[in-house]
Design a protein around this motif. Structure first.
Motif, PDB file in Angstrom:
ATOM      1  N   VAL A  16       0.843  -1.202   0.000  1.00  0.00           N
ATOM      2  CA  VAL A  16       0.000   0.000   0.000  1.00  0.00           C
ATOM      3  C   VAL A  16       0.879   1.254   0.000  1.00  0.00           C
ATOM      4  O   VAL A  16       0.585   2.232  -0.703  1.00  0.00           O
ATOM      5  N   LEU A  17       1.959   1.234   0.766  1.00  0.00           N
ATOM      6  CA  LEU A  17       2.906   2.357   0.740  1.00  0.00           C
ATOM      7  C   LEU A  17       3.518   2.519  -0.650  1.00  0.00           C
ATOM      8  O   LEU A  17       3.679   3.638  -1.145  1.00  0.00           O
ATOM      9  N   GLU A  18       3.832   1.398  -1.282  1.00  0.00           N
ATOM     10  CA  GLU A  18       4.412   1.437  -2.625  1.00  0.00           C
ATOM     11  C   GLU A  18       3.416   2.032  -3.622  1.00  0.00           C
ATOM     12  O   GLU A  18       3.796   2.793  -4.513  1.00  0.00           O
ATOM     13  N   ILE A  19       2.134   1.691  -3.465  1.00  0.00           N
ATOM     14  CA  ILE A  19       1.097   2.291  -4.305  1.00  0.00           C
ATOM     15  C   ILE A  19       1.063   3.801  -4.082  1.00  0.00           C
ATOM     16  O   ILE A  19       0.972   4.586  -5.034  1.00  0.00           O
ATOM     17  N   GLY A  20       1.167   4.210  -2.827  1.00  0.00           N
ATOM     18  CA  GLY A  20       1.196   5.648  -2.508  1.00  0.00           C
ATOM     19  C   GLY A  20       2.403   6.345  -3.114  1.00  0.00           C
ATOM     20  O   GLY A  20       2.281   7.450  -3.653  1.00  0.00           O
ATOM     21  N   PHE A  21       3.569   5.699  -3.040  1.00  0.00           N
ATOM     22  CA  PHE A  21       4.765   6.282  -3.656  1.00  0.00           C
ATOM     23  C   PHE A  21       4.583   6.401  -5.159  1.00  0.00           C
ATOM     24  O   PHE A  21       4.994   7.387  -5.777  1.00  0.00           O
ATOM     25  N   VAL A  23       1.686   6.659  -6.933  1.00  0.00           N
ATOM     26  CA  VAL A  23       0.721   7.717  -7.269  1.00  0.00           C
ATOM     27  C   VAL A  23       1.336   9.094  -7.039  1.00  0.00           C
ATOM     28  O   VAL A  23       1.186  10.008  -7.865  1.00  0.00           O
ATOM     29  N   SER A  24       2.064   9.252  -5.944  1.00  0.00           N
ATOM     30  CA  SER A  24       2.705  10.534  -5.652  1.00  0.00           C
ATOM     31  C   SER A  24       3.761  10.883  -6.687  1.00  0.00           C
ATOM     32  O   SER A  24       3.869  12.038  -7.117  1.00  0.00           O
ATOM     33  N   LEU A  58       3.712   1.752  -8.733  1.00  0.00           N
ATOM     34  CA  LEU A  58       2.282   1.474  -8.645  1.00  0.00           C
ATOM     35  C   LEU A  58       1.989   0.023  -9.010  1.00  0.00           C
ATOM     36  O   LEU A  58       1.262  -0.683  -8.292  1.00  0.00           O
TER      37      LEU A  58
END
Length: 170
Positions: A16-21, A23-24, A58
């Motif tokens: 989930v953190l990797e998805i956030g990184f 998208v950011s 992502l």
């Protein structure tokens, strides 16, 4: 000792953190590209690299969530390959954006943010790869124990059938 459940939850959190990184990084790259185009500057090779590395992060995060849910060998291999692609994308992003930071425009903060996100994404991909190896090891151990238990149970059933048939004969 780290249990299978702890590994899976750690993998979910990191994914989930990797998805956030991802998208950011995509958002920051889009902001940087738009700023370059609105100021009529010539686009350089590294201007779009945060978008591409963000896509790698992502996809890596999405495959990590899938890996935590399914936990099959092929999904783990796919996830490991995505983590490696994320590592490569992040490293290339750092190389390209590092050159852009030296440019004297108003996008220095965007470039530093992209460098930071790429570094965090690389760290996340590395940890996800390590956790996937741990998860594969525990799954392999679990399957081995199940097979051993199944063989032991079938051996007991064979002995029971032999005893029953020998009692029936006598």
């Amino acid at each position: 000792m780290c249990t299978n459940r702890k590994i899976v939850w750690s993998l979910v959190v990191l994914s989930v953190l990797e998805i956030g990184f991802g998208v950011s990084s995509i958002t920051l790259g889009a902001v940087g590209l738009r700023s370059v185009r609105t100021t009529m500057q010539k686009t350089q090779l590294g201007d779009a690299s945060p978008v591409w590395s963000g896509m790698c992060f992502l996809i890596c995060g999405l495959c990590g969530v899938l890996c935590a849910i399914k936990r099959s060998g092929l999904i783990m291999i796919l996830f490991s390959a995505c983590c490696i692609c994320g590592l490569i994308g992040g490293i290339l992003n750092i190389q390209f954006v590092r050159v852009l930071v030296k440019r004297s425009d108003g996008l220095r903060s965007v470039h530093l943010g992209a460098l930071s996100l790429a570094s965090l994404g690389i760290a996340g991909c590395t940890l996800c790869t390590w956790l996937t190896c741990r998860l594969a090891s525990t799954e392999q151990r679990r399957m081995f124990l199940e097979r051993e238990h199944s063989l032991h149970h079938s051996h007991e059933m064979t002995e029971k059938v032999r005893r029953t048939s020998s009692l029936a004969i006598t």
